[in-house]
Design a protein around this motif. Structure first.
Motif, PDB file in Angstrom:
ATOM      1  N   ARG A 108      -0.986   1.806  -9.668  1.00 45.35           N
ATOM      2  CA  ARG A 108      -1.782   1.429  -8.507  1.00 45.35           C
ATOM      3  C   ARG A 108      -2.135   2.722  -7.798  1.00 45.35           C
ATOM      4  O   ARG A 108      -1.258   3.525  -7.468  1.00 45.35           O
ATOM      5  CB  ARG A 108      -0.974   0.532  -7.568  1.00 45.35           C
ATOM      6  CG  ARG A 108      -1.712   0.269  -6.261  1.00 45.35           C
ATOM      7  CD  ARG A 108      -0.847  -0.424  -5.227  1.00 45.35           C
ATOM      8  NE  ARG A 108      -1.509  -0.401  -3.938  1.00 45.35           N
ATOM      9  CZ  ARG A 108      -1.711  -1.462  -3.185  1.00 45.35           C
ATOM     10  NH1 ARG A 108      -1.293  -2.638  -3.574  1.00 45.35           N
ATOM     11  NH2 ARG A 108      -2.336  -1.344  -2.030  1.00 45.35           N
ATOM     12  N   ASP A 159      -3.878   4.183  -4.443  1.00 53.67           N
ATOM     13  CA  ASP A 159      -4.390   3.919  -3.096  1.00 53.67           C
ATOM     14  C   ASP A 159      -5.174   5.138  -2.633  1.00 53.67           C
ATOM     15  O   ASP A 159      -4.701   6.270  -2.773  1.00 53.67           O
ATOM     16  CB  ASP A 159      -3.230   3.663  -2.127  1.00 53.67           C
ATOM     17  CG  ASP A 159      -2.533   2.357  -2.398  1.00 53.67           C
ATOM     18  OD1 ASP A 159      -3.066   1.326  -1.969  1.00 53.67           O
ATOM     19  OD2 ASP A 159      -1.462   2.370  -3.037  1.00 53.67           O
ATOM     20  N   THR A 208      -8.971   0.529   6.169  1.00 53.04           N
ATOM     21  CA  THR A 208      -7.891   0.300   5.219  1.00 53.04           C
ATOM     22  C   THR A 208      -8.197   1.046   3.933  1.00 53.04           C
ATOM     23  O   THR A 208      -9.324   1.445   3.667  1.00 53.04           O
ATOM     24  CB  THR A 208      -7.722  -1.200   4.926  1.00 53.04           C
ATOM     25  OG1 THR A 208      -8.956  -1.694   4.409  1.00 53.04           O
ATOM     26  CG2 THR A 208      -7.333  -1.960   6.169  1.00 53.04           C
ATOM     27  N   ASN A 209      -7.192   1.212   3.126  1.00 56.78           N
ATOM     28  CA  ASN A 209      -7.327   1.971   1.886  1.00 56.78           C
ATOM     29  C   ASN A 209      -8.117   1.199   0.835  1.00 56.78           C
ATOM     30  O   ASN A 209      -8.121  -0.023   0.811  1.00 56.78           O
ATOM     31  CB  ASN A 209      -5.941   2.273   1.312  1.00 56.78           C
ATOM     32  CG  ASN A 209      -5.158   3.218   2.179  1.00 56.78           C
ATOM     33  OD1 ASN A 209      -5.701   3.865   3.065  1.00 56.78           O
ATOM     34  ND2 ASN A 209      -3.869   3.297   1.933  1.00 56.78           N
ATOM     35  N   PRO A 250       0.817  -1.215   0.000  1.00 55.78           N
ATOM     36  CA  PRO A 250       0.000   0.000   0.000  1.00 55.78           C
ATOM     37  C   PRO A 250       0.851   1.266   0.000  1.00 55.78           C
ATOM     38  O   PRO A 250       1.899   1.327   0.630  1.00 55.78           O
ATOM     39  CB  PRO A 250      -0.808  -0.096   1.301  1.00 55.78           C
ATOM     40  CG  PRO A 250      -0.737  -1.525   1.701  1.00 55.78           C
ATOM     41  CD  PRO A 250       0.562  -2.054   1.164  1.00 55.78           C
ATOM     42  N   VAL A 262      -8.290   0.491  -3.275  1.00 57.02           N
ATOM     43  CA  VAL A 262      -7.238   0.398  -4.282  1.00 57.02           C
ATOM     44  C   VAL A 262      -7.847   0.325  -5.672  1.00 57.02           C
ATOM     45  O   VAL A 262      -8.845  -0.355  -5.875  1.00 57.02           O
ATOM     46  CB  VAL A 262      -6.372  -0.862  -4.044  1.00 57.02           C
ATOM     47  CG1 VAL A 262      -5.316  -1.018  -5.115  1.00 57.02           C
ATOM     48  CG2 VAL A 262      -5.734  -0.828  -2.669  1.00 57.02           C
ATOM     49  N   THR A 269      -1.089   7.339   2.019  1.00 58.24           N
ATOM     50  CA  THR A 269      -2.176   8.253   1.634  1.00 58.24           C
ATOM     51  C   THR A 269      -2.355   9.410   2.616  1.00 58.24           C
ATOM     52  O   THR A 269      -3.361  10.098   2.581  1.00 58.24           O
ATOM     53  CB  THR A 269      -3.502   7.480   1.512  1.00 58.24           C
ATOM     54  OG1 THR A 269      -3.817   6.904   2.775  1.00 58.24           O
ATOM     55  CG2 THR A 269      -3.423   6.411   0.447  1.00 58.24           C
TER      56      THR A 269
END
Length: 188
Positions: free
Chosen positions: A99, A101, A131-132, A68, A134, A71
Motif C-alpha cells: 500500500r 500512501d 487526505t492522502n 493510512p 492511495v 506521509t
C-alpha cells in the motif's frame, strides 16, 4: 575429418544439455504457512513450514491495510509492505502486496527497483481534499526487496567516488558532494 569432430562435439553437447535444467521448482503443496521455529517445520522457499493440519485463518489474514501511512517525510509517501513476514500463509505463493500512501502536497514514491520481483499496479484511488491518495501494488515475490535509486547512488556506504558520479551524471562535483551529504529517506 573436421566434420566428424564437429558431429561428435554436437552430439555430446546435445546429450549433456538434456541433463541441465534451470527453473524455480513448483511448491510441493498448496500452501506452506511460514513459522520461525524450525523444530516442528520443514524448510521450503526460505522459511520453515507449519504442519498444514495446524493452519488457522489468522495465517492468511492481515488487518491494517486500511490504515493510512504517515506521509510527513521528505518524499511525502509511505509504503506499507504486506509480505510473508506479515501473512505467513503467503509462503511459497510468490506474492506480496504494497500500500503506497501519497501526501496531497506533491507526494511521490521515489524511483526504485525490486531485485526479486516485478510490480504491477492493481488499484489507484485519488481522494479529494486534504487526505492522502492511495495506490495498491501487487508484487511477484513473497520477499521482493527494494532498492531506492537515489539512496543507492548518493547515500551508499561506503560512498561512491564523487568524481565517478559527477562524470556519470554529468554534474558538477560540488553538486555530487552536496547530494552525498543529504539524509536520504527510506519510505518503506
Amino acid at each position: 575429418m573436421k566434420g566428424i569432430h564437429f558431429l561428435v562435439a554436437f552430439v555430446l553437447l546435445a546429450l549433456s544439455s538434456s541433463f541441465a535444467f534451470a527453473f524455480d521448482p513448483s511448491p510441493l503443496q498448496d500452501f506452506c504457512v511460514a513459522i520461525n521455529d524450525p523444530k516442528d517445520g520443514v524448510f521450503v522457499n526460505g522459511k520453515f513450514c507449519r504442519d498444514p493440519m495446524l493452519a488457522t485463518a489468522n495465517d492468511f489474514s492481515f488487518s491494517g491495510l486500511n490504515i493510512p501511512g504517515n506521509t510527513s517525510n521528505q518524499v511525502g509517501s509511505n509504503v506499507t509492505l504486506i509480505n510473508v513476514d506479515k501473512i505467513p500463509g503467503l509462503n511459497t505463493l510468490g506474492i506480496s502486496i504494497a500500500r503506497i500512501d501519497f501526501s496531497p502536497y506533491g507526494g511521490l514514491n521515489p524511483p526504485h527497483i525490486h531485485p526479486r520481483a516485478t510490480e504491477g499496479l492493481i488499484h489507484f484511488q485519488f481522494n479529494i481534499g486534504n487526505t492522502n491518495a492511495v495506490a495498491i501494488a501487487g508484487l511477484s515475490s513473497q520477499n521482493p526487496g527494494v532498492i531506492t535509486i537515489a539512496n543507492a547512488v548518493f547515500g551508499s556506504i561506503p560512498p561512491i567516488n564523487p568524481d565517478v558520479l559527477a562524470k556519470a551524471f554529468q554534474l558538477d562535483k560540488n553538486v555530487v558532494n552536496y547530494l552525498q551529504k543529504q539524509f536520504w529517506v527510506n519510505n518503506h
